[in-house]
Design an enzyme around this catalytic site. Structure first.
Site, PDB file in Angstrom:
ATOM      1  N   ASN A   1      44.204  39.034  48.591  1.00  0.00           N
ATOM      2  CA  ASN A   1      43.810  38.930  49.716  1.00  0.00           C
ATOM      3  C   ASN A   1      42.103  38.599  49.717  1.00  0.00           C
ATOM      4  OD1 ASN A   1      46.368  39.072  50.860  1.00  0.00           O
ATOM      5  ND2 ASN A   1      45.995  41.374  50.973  1.00  0.00           N
TER       6      ASN A   1
ATOM      7  N   HIS B   1      40.784  42.999  44.235  1.00  0.00           N
ATOM      8  CA  HIS B   1      42.039  43.636  43.891  1.00  0.00           C
ATOM      9  C   HIS B   1      43.166  42.725  43.640  1.00  0.00           C
ATOM     10  CE1 HIS B   1      41.441  44.784  48.141  1.00  0.00           C
ATOM     11  NE2 HIS B   1      42.962  44.618  47.945  1.00  0.00           N
TER      12      HIS B   1
HETATM   13  P1  DGP Z   1      44.311  44.682  50.999  1.00  0.00           P
HETATM   14  O1  DGP Z   1      44.532  44.563  52.499  1.00  0.00           O
HETATM   15  O2  DGP Z   1      44.402  43.393  49.973  1.00  0.00           O
HETATM   16  O3  DGP Z   1      42.534  44.810  50.967  1.00  0.00           O
HETATM   17  O4  DGP Z   1      44.803  45.803  50.468  1.00  0.00           O
HETATM   18  C1  DGP Z   1      44.221  47.048  50.096  1.00  0.00           C
HETATM   19  C2  DGP Z   1      45.452  48.067  49.828  1.00  0.00           C
HETATM   20  O5  DGP Z   1      44.770  49.216  49.475  1.00  0.00           O
HETATM   21  C3  DGP Z   1      46.298  48.511  50.576  1.00  0.00           C
HETATM   22  O6  DGP Z   1      47.793  47.711  50.318  1.00  0.00           O
HETATM   23  C4  DGP Z   1      46.541  49.668  50.933  1.00  0.00           C
HETATM   24  C5  DGP Z   1      45.673  50.157  49.566  1.00  0.00           C
HETATM   25  N1  DGP Z   1      44.989  51.386  49.960  1.00  0.00           N
HETATM   26  C6  DGP Z   1      43.996  51.665  50.576  1.00  0.00           C
HETATM   27  N2  DGP Z   1      43.388  52.819  50.384  1.00  0.00           N
HETATM   28  C7  DGP Z   1      44.014  53.585  49.581  1.00  0.00           C
HETATM   29  C8  DGP Z   1      43.920  54.745  48.816  1.00  0.00           C
HETATM   30  O7  DGP Z   1      42.963  55.387  48.812  1.00  0.00           O
HETATM   31  N3  DGP Z   1      44.568  54.873  47.690  1.00  0.00           N
HETATM   32  C9  DGP Z   1      45.686  54.039  47.148  1.00  0.00           C
HETATM   33  N4  DGP Z   1      46.358  54.255  45.995  1.00  0.00           N
HETATM   34  N5  DGP Z   1      45.562  52.783  47.809  1.00  0.00           N
HETATM   35  C10 DGP Z   1      45.173  52.423  48.965  1.00  0.00           C
END
Ligand code: DGP
Length: 116
Positions: A89, A102
């Site tokens: 994204n 990511h």
């Molecule tokens: P995006 O919407 O493409 O920016 O995806 C961000 C992703 O990151 C979302 O699917 C949730 C994940 N995410 C957010 N905070 C954390 C965290 O603290 N730990 C983990 N493992 N994932 C997280």
């Protein structure tokens, strides 16, 4: 690393907050998404600070290739032989919520196309 901003993924890289890490090397980290959108939902991030896909430069070709190779290996290890989806994204309109580039590795269920 001390001067880097404090977004959540940089904190995970610095081990300041926990994550279910399944791969780490000099260039990248992979861990399970905290809010999974599929039975398997892994995030792969470069250790280099890159805010969005649009910020990539020629110097990032190696790390981006590496992320894809690691994603392919992890997909095999995680048993995603029936298929998987990789998603990046890019910025607000595409739904990017964490300002650190990511790859989402998603699998374990049927997926629709086009995406919503
Ligand atoms: P995006 O919407 O493409 O920016 O995806 C961000 C992703 O990151 C979302 O699917 C949730 C994940 N995410 C957010 N905070 C954390 C965290 O603290 N730990 C983990 N493992 N994932 C997280």
């Amino acid at each position: 690393m001390a001067m880097l901003p404090n977004n959540i993924f940089l904190k995970i890289i610095r081990k300041e907050i926990p994550a279910k890490v399944i791969h780490e090397d000099d260039l990248c980290l992979a861990f399970h998404d905290v809010n999974p959108q599929a039975p398997t939902h892994v995030l792969l991030i470069p250790k280099k600070e890159i805010r969005t896909h649009a910020d990539l430069t020629d110097a990032d070709a190696g790390v981006m290739g590496h992320l894809h190779l690691v994603a392919a290996k992890l997909a095999k290890q995680l048993g995603l032989s029936a298929g998987y989806r990789l998603v990046i994204n890019n910025d607000e309109q595409a739904g990017q919520t964490v300002p650190h580039l990511h790859l989402h590795l998603l699998g374990g269920r049927d997926m629709t196309w086009p995406p919503g």
